[in-house]
Design a protein around this motif. Structure first.
Motif, short mmCIF file in Angstrom:
data_model
loop_
_atom_site.label_atom_id
_atom_site.label_comp_id
_atom_site.label_asym_id
_atom_site.label_seq_id
_atom_site.Cartn_x
_atom_site.Cartn_y
_atom_site.Cartn_z
N ARG A 36 0.84 -1.22 0.00
CA ARG A 36 0.00 0.00 0.00
C ARG A 36 0.87 1.26 0.00
O ARG A 36 0.53 2.24 -0.66
CB ARG A 36 -0.98 -0.01 1.19
CG ARG A 36 -2.19 -0.91 0.93
CD ARG A 36 -3.22 -0.86 2.05
NE ARG A 36 -2.76 -1.53 3.26
CZ ARG A 36 -2.83 -2.85 3.48
NH1 ARG A 36 -3.36 -3.65 2.56
NH2 ARG A 36 -2.38 -3.37 4.59
N ALA A 37 2.00 1.22 0.71
CA ALA A 37 2.90 2.38 0.71
C ALA A 37 3.47 2.58 -0.70
O ALA A 37 3.60 3.71 -1.17
CB ALA A 37 4.03 2.18 1.73
N THR A 43 5.24 3.76 -7.03
CA THR A 43 6.40 3.01 -7.52
C THR A 43 5.97 1.94 -8.53
O THR A 43 4.79 1.59 -8.62
CB THR A 43 7.14 2.30 -6.37
OG1 THR A 43 6.30 1.24 -5.89
CG2 THR A 43 7.47 3.24 -5.22
N GLU A 44 6.97 1.39 -9.23
CA GLU A 44 6.69 0.33 -10.20
C GLU A 44 6.11 -0.89 -9.49
O GLU A 44 5.15 -1.50 -9.95
CB GLU A 44 8.00 -0.03 -10.91
CG GLU A 44 7.78 -0.77 -12.20
CD GLU A 44 9.10 -1.25 -12.81
OE1 GLU A 44 10.13 -0.56 -12.65
OE2 GLU A 44 9.08 -2.32 -13.44
N LYS A 48 2.39 -2.66 -10.09
CA LYS A 48 2.21 -4.10 -10.37
C LYS A 48 1.29 -4.74 -9.34
O LYS A 48 0.38 -5.49 -9.68
CB LYS A 48 3.56 -4.82 -10.36
CG LYS A 48 4.39 -4.58 -11.60
CD LYS A 48 5.64 -5.46 -11.54
CE LYS A 48 6.61 -5.08 -12.66
NZ LYS A 48 7.98 -5.53 -12.35
N ALA A 49 1.55 -4.44 -8.06
CA ALA A 49 0.80 -5.09 -6.97
C ALA A 49 -0.68 -4.70 -7.00
O ALA A 49 -1.56 -5.52 -6.74
CB ALA A 49 1.42 -4.72 -5.62
N LYS A 50 -0.95 -3.45 -7.32
CA LYS A 50 -2.32 -2.93 -7.26
C LYS A 50 -3.28 -3.72 -8.14
O LYS A 50 -4.43 -3.96 -7.77
CB LYS A 50 -2.32 -1.45 -7.67
CG LYS A 50 -3.67 -0.76 -7.48
CD LYS A 50 -3.56 0.73 -7.76
CE LYS A 50 -4.82 1.55 -7.64
NZ LYS A 50 -6.06 0.99 -7.25
N VAL A 51 -2.78 -4.16 -9.31
CA VAL A 51 -3.63 -4.91 -10.24
C VAL A 51 -4.20 -6.16 -9.55
O VAL A 51 -5.38 -6.48 -9.70
CB VAL A 51 -2.80 -5.33 -11.49
CG1 VAL A 51 -3.62 -6.17 -12.44
CG2 VAL A 51 -2.22 -4.10 -12.18
N TYR A 52 -3.36 -6.83 -8.76
CA TYR A 52 -3.81 -8.04 -8.07
C TYR A 52 -4.63 -7.70 -6.84
O TYR A 52 -5.68 -8.29 -6.59
CB TYR A 52 -2.59 -8.88 -7.66
CG TYR A 52 -1.77 -9.33 -8.84
CD1 TYR A 52 -2.11 -10.48 -9.54
CD2 TYR A 52 -0.67 -8.58 -9.27
CE1 TYR A 52 -1.36 -10.88 -10.64
CE2 TYR A 52 0.08 -8.98 -10.37
CZ TYR A 52 -0.28 -10.12 -11.05
OH TYR A 52 0.45 -10.52 -12.14
N MET A 53 -4.15 -6.75 -6.06
CA MET A 53 -4.81 -6.43 -4.79
C MET A 53 -6.24 -5.96 -5.00
O MET A 53 -7.14 -6.36 -4.27
CB MET A 53 -4.01 -5.36 -4.05
CG MET A 53 -2.69 -5.92 -3.52
SD MET A 53 -1.59 -4.66 -2.88
CE MET A 53 -2.36 -4.25 -1.32
N VAL A 131 -4.95 7.47 6.42
CA VAL A 131 -4.25 7.67 5.15
C VAL A 131 -2.77 7.95 5.39
O VAL A 131 -1.94 7.74 4.51
CB VAL A 131 -4.81 8.86 4.32
CG1 VAL A 131 -6.14 8.48 3.70
CG2 VAL A 131 -4.94 10.12 5.15
N ASN A 132 -2.44 8.42 6.58
CA ASN A 132 -1.09 8.88 6.85
C ASN A 132 -0.23 7.85 7.58
O ASN A 132 0.84 7.48 7.10
CB ASN A 132 -1.17 10.18 7.65
CG ASN A 132 0.19 10.74 7.97
OD1 ASN A 132 1.05 10.81 7.09
ND2 ASN A 132 0.39 11.11 9.21
#
Ligand code: AP5
Ligand code: MG
Ligand code: ZN
Length: 214
Positions: A36-37, A43-44, A48-53, A131-132
């Motif tokens: 999440r960070a 970042t790259e 990449k991770a977001k697509v799966y998460m 969020v922080n």
């Protein structure tokens, strides 16, 4: 002290891992928080991770393992750590064992926080995260002192993208298929401990402390 937190999404792994890290002065290493960070910082790896998460799927093992093993090199890991959300598949567990064995190390406690699926959906719907600073709350069980404001840092609270009920259901299925087998894996190694995660969060914590302080 080297601890792994096991349990379904929403079982309270993060909640308990933070408390353990504070009590024993060891780092809390959450692969979910790291992803999440990375997403927040664009970042790259985050992209990449977001697509799966976002689909409730696991991020591929090869994107996870090196990340964690590298993290162990940080001097703050000398006294141990509490791993939250890793390992999550048998190949990840084996890769972890391999990395530890090289240094003559091993996991001492794999703590399974047990919560039935029926409780999970409502826990997730009520969860709010800062969020922080990443502090987590629950609208009913652990409400923030001021509505929608973090007790720790005063910033706003949000519902995680993957906490929508349809995604939670998907995450639960993925958990049962890919992560639950780790319970037998660590039982076989003689380091599995179970706690009832439906109790009040302070009671769950006391149960865990009683296990690790024997
Ligand atoms: P991750 O961030 O690890 O999410 P998760 O495992 O789905 O677990 P959660 O963080 O949702 O729940 P938790 O058990 O920490 O519960 P919490 O303490 O917040 O992973 C997210 C995604 O990243 C994955 O889906 C995957 O895509 C990817 N990923 C991460 N690691 C990966 C890996 N190793 N390999 C591949 N992909 C990976 O508690 C939940 C709520 O309940 C909170 O609101 C809390 O306040 C409340 N609560 C806690 N305890 C109690 C209690 N005792 N009573 C009442 N309420 C409580
Ligand atoms: Mg968590
Ligand atoms: Zn905060």
């Amino acid at each position: 002290m080297k601890i792994i937190m096991l349990g379904a999404p929403g079982a309270g792994k993060g909640t308990q891992a933070k408390k353990l890290a504070a009590k024993y002065d060891i780092p809390h290493i959450s692969t979910g928080d790291i992803f999440r960070a990375n997403i927040k910082n664009g970042t790259e790896l985050g992209q990449k991770a977001k697509v799966y998460m976002d689909q409730g799927l696991l991020v591929p093992d090869e994107l996870v393992v090196d990340l964690v093993v590298d993290r162990f090199k940080n001097p703050d890991c000398e006294k141990g750590y509490v791993l939250d959300g890793f390992p999550r598949t048998i190949p990840q567990a084996k890769a972890l064992d391999e990395a530890l064995t090289k240094n003559g190390d091993s996991i001492e406690y794999a703590i399974n926080v047990e919560v039935p699926d029926s409780n999970i959906i409502s826990r997730m719907a009520g969860r709010r995260a800062c969020v922080n600073c990443g502090a987590t709350y629950h609208l009913e069980h652990i409400p923030p002192k001021k509505e929608n404001e973090c007790d720790v840092c005063g910033k706003g609270l949000i519902l995680r993208d993957d906490d929508k009920p349809e995604t939670v259901e998907k995450r639960l299925n993925v958990y049962h298929e890919q992560t639950q087998p780790l319970i037998d894996y660590y039982q076989g190694k003689g380091v599995l401990f179970e706690v009832d995660g439906t109790k009040d969060m302070d009671e769950v914590f006391t149960d865990i402390v009683n296990l690790v302080e024997v």
